[in-house]
Design an enzyme around this catalytic site. Structure first.
Site, PDB file in Angstrom:
ATOM      1  N   CYS B  86      62.484  75.669 -82.606  1.00  0.00           N
ATOM      2  CA  CYS B  86      63.649  75.764 -83.485  1.00  0.00           C
ATOM      3  C   CYS B  86      63.541  74.769 -84.643  1.00  0.00           C
ATOM      4  CB  CYS B  86      64.907  75.571 -82.655  1.00  0.00           C
ATOM      5  SG  CYS B  86      66.399  76.160 -83.450  1.00  0.00           S
ATOM      6  N   HIS B 203      63.850  78.962 -77.500  1.00  0.00           N
ATOM      7  CA  HIS B 203      63.924  77.673 -76.804  1.00  0.00           C
ATOM      8  C   HIS B 203      63.373  77.769 -75.386  1.00  0.00           C
ATOM      9  CE1 HIS B 203      66.417  75.302 -79.640  1.00  0.00           C
ATOM     10  NE2 HIS B 203      66.791  76.498 -80.041  1.00  0.00           N
ATOM     11  N   GLU B 205      62.584  75.437 -73.465  1.00  0.00           N
ATOM     12  CA  GLU B 205      63.173  74.389 -72.615  1.00  0.00           C
ATOM     13  C   GLU B 205      64.527  74.794 -72.055  1.00  0.00           C
ATOM     14  OE1 GLU B 205      63.418  74.599 -75.748  1.00  0.00           O
ATOM     15  OE2 GLU B 205      65.057  73.435 -76.612  1.00  0.00           O
TER      16      GLU B 205
END
Lengths: 81, 226
Positions: B86, B203, B205
């Site tokens: 991002c 994302h 994560e």
């Protein structure tokens, strides 16, 4: 001395904001507007430089930081304030 | 293996990245601070999502000149693995480590949703644990994720296998509907010529535990362990 810097999206790059503005102007019946490109305007107050130096330094500032040359073009003018 | 996660003023997902690496994947991880050029001997670097320096001027434009980034550029140029998610992807593009740029979503709206991305190449530091063509379910949340580059650069990326992820539909097809932000050729992530630097808008994560809705993001981090 004042540097007036204009940063605009490159012609080949999509400008979704410009497009939205065109639509809005058309809805207000400004049908003569064929295209809008939306960019940024920056004013840099400069001290202690000759006009020639300012020209060179601002050019450098634009290509290093103020504009991303992958997506933007820039132009600037230097005026006395 | 020792990981580093950079925090810039305005980073949001640095804690999530630290949690993912330290708690979920049980890795040795150290936080890195934007003002400190010392990388503390890490073996891999994560640039997290967020709004570094308030996204002033352009996303990633100011972060690119922070002291830590000078070290990250040297680390990457020496072949060290670096992944930016991002805002991290935006910073990598601004710093010239990755080609192209990210501009405002075509819809002009912020998007926060689950996406499916297809792994286009396994020849990067962060995709060796994936299968080519594998579809990963990973969320996105951004207002400026529309990937652009000029035609010459796009062709080079395709020819060199530098497109890493593409937004696809449920059955893995690249369609306009599956494209959440208007990215050219549905590009969700790219790599450099060497394959050690990867940037992506999704994302990973946020997709490492069943509690979060997907574990697909793990593979990216696990790839770097190989």
């Amino acid at each position: 001395m004042l540097a007036k810097v204009y940063v605009t999206p490159k012609k080949a790059i999509l400008d979704p904001q410009g497009k939205a503005i065109v639509h809005s102007l058309h809805s207000l019946h400004y049908d003569e507007v064929a295209d809008v490109r939306m960019g940024k305007y920056l004013e840099l107050r400069l001290t202690g430089l000759s006009r020639g130096q300012a020209q060179q330094r601002v050019e450098e500032m634009c290509s290093r930081l103020l504009a991303n040359l992958v997506i933007e073009d820039f132009r600037f003018e230097i005026v006395e304030d | 293996m020792k990981w580093g996660v950079i925090t810039f003023p305005g980073s949001l997902d640095d804690r999530d990245a630290l949690h993912c690496l330290e708690v979920v994947l049980e890795q040795h991880v150290v936080p890195l601070w934007h003002k400190d050029p010392d990388l503390h001997g890490v073996d891999a670097i994560i640039l997290p999502g967020g709004f570094s320096y308030g996204d002033y001027l352009r996303c990633g434009a100011i972060a690119r000149f922070s002291p830590v980034m000078q070290s990250v550029v040297a680390f990457a140029n020496a072949g060290g693995p670096v992944m930016g998610m991002c805002n991290g992807f935006q910073i990598l593009c601004e710093s010239g480590l990755l080609p192209g740029a990210l501009i405002r979503n075509q819809s002009l709206s912020y998007v926060c949703e689950w996406t499916r991305v297809r792994v286009e190449t396994t020849r990067t530091a962060f995709t060796t644990a994936c299968r080519a063509g594998e579809i990963l379910r990973i969320p996105i949340k951004h207002g400026e994720g529309c990937y652009v580059a000029d035609d010459t650069v796009l062709q080079q990326l395709e020819d060199n296998g530098q497109v890493v992820f593409r937004y696809v539909n449920d059955v893995g097809e690249v369609t306009a509907q599956a494209n959440p932000n208007g990215a050219l050729r549905n590009i969700a992530g790219v790599t450099n010529a060497r394959g050690n630097v990867v940037g992506l808008m999704p994302h990973p994560e946020h997709a490492v535990e069943t509690l979060l809705g997907s574990e697909d993001g793990r593979k990216l981090f696990l790839s770097a362990l190989r």
